[in-house]
Write a protein that holds these residues in place. Structure first.
Motif, short mmCIF file in Angstrom:
data_model
loop_
_atom_site.label_atom_id
_atom_site.label_comp_id
_atom_site.label_asym_id
_atom_site.label_seq_id
_atom_site.Cartn_x
_atom_site.Cartn_y
_atom_site.Cartn_z
N LYS A 43 0.92 -1.24 0.13
CA LYS A 43 -0.09 -0.12 -0.16
C LYS A 43 1.01 1.34 -0.06
O LYS A 43 1.95 1.03 0.82
CB LYS A 43 -0.93 0.15 0.98
CG LYS A 43 -2.08 -1.19 1.11
CD LYS A 43 -2.96 -0.83 2.26
CE LYS A 43 -3.89 -2.13 2.02
NZ LYS A 43 -5.15 -1.80 2.59
N TRP A 44 0.51 2.34 -1.01
CA TRP A 44 1.30 3.45 -0.89
C TRP A 44 0.29 4.73 -0.97
O TRP A 44 -0.98 4.42 -1.71
CB TRP A 44 2.13 3.35 -1.88
CG TRP A 44 1.83 3.01 -3.24
CD1 TRP A 44 1.52 1.65 -3.83
CD2 TRP A 44 1.30 3.75 -4.23
NE1 TRP A 44 1.00 1.69 -5.08
CE2 TRP A 44 1.07 3.08 -5.44
CE3 TRP A 44 1.41 5.09 -4.40
CZ2 TRP A 44 0.28 3.57 -6.67
CZ3 TRP A 44 0.80 5.80 -5.58
CH2 TRP A 44 0.26 4.71 -6.55
N CYS A 45 0.91 5.73 -0.46
CA CYS A 45 -0.14 6.95 -0.52
C CYS A 45 1.10 8.18 -1.05
O CYS A 45 2.07 8.32 -0.35
CB CYS A 45 -0.33 7.21 0.52
SG CYS A 45 -1.48 8.76 0.87
N ARG A 139 10.98 8.62 -6.06
CA ARG A 139 10.12 7.68 -5.18
C ARG A 139 9.51 6.73 -5.72
O ARG A 139 9.31 5.32 -5.32
CB ARG A 139 9.35 8.74 -4.46
CG ARG A 139 10.20 9.78 -3.74
CD ARG A 139 10.78 9.25 -2.66
NE ARG A 139 11.52 10.40 -1.71
CZ ARG A 139 12.74 10.86 -2.01
NH1 ARG A 139 13.56 10.38 -2.76
NH2 ARG A 139 13.25 11.94 -1.16
N LEU A 140 9.29 7.07 -7.01
CA LEU A 140 8.54 5.68 -7.92
C LEU A 140 9.21 4.74 -8.14
O LEU A 140 8.78 3.72 -8.27
CB LEU A 140 7.80 6.51 -9.16
CG LEU A 140 6.50 7.39 -8.68
CD1 LEU A 140 6.18 8.23 -9.97
CD2 LEU A 140 5.30 6.90 -8.04
N GLU A 141 10.72 4.99 -8.41
CA GLU A 141 11.48 3.97 -8.75
C GLU A 141 11.57 3.05 -7.36
O GLU A 141 11.72 1.72 -7.70
CB GLU A 141 12.81 4.49 -9.26
CG GLU A 141 12.77 5.21 -10.58
CD GLU A 141 14.15 5.83 -11.04
OE1 GLU A 141 14.43 5.73 -12.10
OE2 GLU A 141 14.87 6.30 -10.19
N GLU A 153 2.42 -5.84 -10.24
CA GLU A 153 2.43 -5.19 -11.21
C GLU A 153 2.82 -3.70 -10.85
O GLU A 153 2.10 -3.11 -9.90
CB GLU A 153 1.06 -5.17 -12.17
CG GLU A 153 1.08 -4.54 -13.13
CD GLU A 153 -0.50 -4.62 -14.15
OE1 GLU A 153 -0.33 -3.71 -15.03
OE2 GLU A 153 -1.04 -5.28 -13.58
N PHE A 154 3.43 -2.85 -11.60
CA PHE A 154 3.74 -1.51 -11.67
C PHE A 154 3.13 -0.83 -12.69
O PHE A 154 3.38 -1.01 -13.89
CB PHE A 154 5.27 -1.29 -11.28
CG PHE A 154 5.53 0.20 -11.09
CD1 PHE A 154 5.65 0.52 -9.77
CD2 PHE A 154 6.23 0.88 -12.04
CE1 PHE A 154 5.81 1.72 -9.44
CE2 PHE A 154 6.71 2.24 -11.70
CZ PHE A 154 6.56 2.63 -10.50
N ARG A 155 2.44 0.20 -12.40
CA ARG A 155 1.52 0.74 -13.46
C ARG A 155 2.17 2.35 -14.24
O ARG A 155 1.54 2.72 -15.27
CB ARG A 155 0.47 1.13 -13.30
CG ARG A 155 -0.11 2.12 -12.07
CD ARG A 155 -1.52 2.29 -11.97
NE ARG A 155 -1.72 3.36 -10.90
CZ ARG A 155 -1.58 4.74 -11.04
NH1 ARG A 155 -1.30 5.32 -12.60
NH2 ARG A 155 -1.76 5.61 -10.27
N PHE A 156 3.39 2.82 -13.55
CA PHE A 156 3.57 4.03 -13.81
C PHE A 156 4.57 3.87 -15.23
O PHE A 156 5.72 3.06 -14.83
CB PHE A 156 4.34 4.66 -12.78
CG PHE A 156 3.36 5.08 -11.71
CD1 PHE A 156 2.49 6.32 -11.87
CD2 PHE A 156 3.27 4.40 -10.33
CE1 PHE A 156 1.82 6.38 -11.06
CE2 PHE A 156 2.33 4.88 -9.56
CZ PHE A 156 1.45 5.86 -9.84
N ASP A 157 4.60 4.63 -16.14
CA ASP A 157 5.54 4.71 -17.12
C ASP A 157 6.71 5.81 -16.81
O ASP A 157 6.86 6.78 -17.23
CB ASP A 157 5.14 5.10 -18.66
CG ASP A 157 5.79 4.99 -19.76
OD1 ASP A 157 7.36 4.58 -19.60
OD2 ASP A 157 5.58 5.16 -20.67
N LEU A 158 7.89 5.15 -16.06
CA LEU A 158 8.90 5.85 -15.53
C LEU A 158 9.69 6.43 -16.76
O LEU A 158 10.39 7.58 -16.70
CB LEU A 158 9.84 5.29 -14.35
CG LEU A 158 8.83 4.93 -13.37
CD1 LEU A 158 9.83 4.03 -12.33
CD2 LEU A 158 8.09 6.28 -12.46
#
Length: 178
Positions: A43-45, A139-141, A153-158
């Protein structure tokens, strides 16, 4: 973990900062009527501050829209309801680009504390927006690494986000060389 940007010397510009809270644990999930499996749950916010004041937690920052707004000025659904449906409780941000800054005008006061007086207009220097964006990507990495290590699954297109930041940096350099 919290990242703050340093306000510009003229103190006329606003300060955007980010905090990401990440927690992980294992939970039993039903995969059939009679079988349960222990699975990882992360979980992340992401929460934002402007000038040290927390933005409303009932409004979720939409990262993809933010990065799109870096490329083109416009009217963006940058914050959505916690349920994920924009029409339920999200709001638009009008984004204007000029040579020195990116300007946000919000439809409502974005602050969690409604007693904070706000003009709903925020001016962020391009250097601060670039720093903020790079910290967000970092932080998303970290989140991506944790999710991949747990086979989630990771949904962001870094890579797309990094390309946008690189384009902005190149444009800023070109603007100053003209």
């Amino acid at each position: 973990m919290k990242s703050f940007l340093i306000k510009g010397k003229d103190n006329k510009q606003d300060l955007l900062s980010i905090e990401i809270e990440i927690s992980s644990r294992n939970e039993y999930k039903n995969i059939s009527k009679h079988k349960r499996v222990l699975m990882p749950v992360i979980k992340w916010c992401i929460s934002l501050d402007i000038n040290g004041h927390k933005l409303d937690k009932d409004e979720v920052f939409v990262e993809d829209v933010f990065f799109e707004s870096l490329c083109y000025p416009g009217h963006y659904p940058m914050f959505t309801c916690t349920c994920g449906i924009f029409g339920c409780g999200g709001y638009y941000v009008d984004v204007v680009h000029d040579n020195e800054a990116m300007i946000w005008t919000t439809q409502q006061s974005p602050y969690e504390d409604k007693t904070i007086k706000s003009t709903n207009r925020f001016v962020f220097s391009w250097s601060d927006i670039i720093d903020f964006s790079e910290k967000l990507i970092q932080r998303l990495e970290e989140l991506q690494s944790l999710m991949i290590s747990n086979e989630l699954e990771f949904r962001f297109d870094l890579e797309k986000y990094k390309d946008i930041i690189q384009e902005i940096k190149i444009k800023r350099i070109e603007d100053y060389n003209i």
